[in-house]
Design a protein around this motif. Structure first.
Motif: not given
Length: 82
Positions: A1-12, A23-37
């Motif tokens: 699952m790839l989500v942007n930072i805004h979505t990650a904040k609201s659905q943490l 599940e593989d959870v990746v947070i992206a900044k714009g369209d670039k993946p930056v972190v994985r939960l």
């Protein structure tokens, strides 16, 4: 699952649950993946891990001690005899 930072904040909480369920959870900044939960593996203390070694059931630490044994723990010279 790839989500942007805004979505990650609201659905943490939802994302944490997804990561805990494997599940593989990746947070992206714009369209670039930056972190994985990643869920942290829990290795806990297991009561009864020697049960299969033929050592018996062991003490029940929630049961009260017999009076004689309690007196020994409290420093009596010898248990009282009725």
């Amino acid at each position: 699952m790839l989500v942007n930072i805004h979505t990650a904040k609201s659905q943490l909480s939802k994302l944490i649950e997804a990561a805990l369920s494997g599940e593989d959870v990746v947070i992206a900044k714009g369209d670039k993946p930056v972190v994985r939960l990643v869920a942290i593996e829990r290795g806990g203390f297991k009561i009864g891990f020697l049960r299969d070694r033929g050592l018996g059931a062991g003490p029940d630490f929630l049961e009260p001690m017999p009076e004689e044994e309690l007196q020994l723990w409290e420093g009596a010279a010898s248990p009282s005899k009725p």
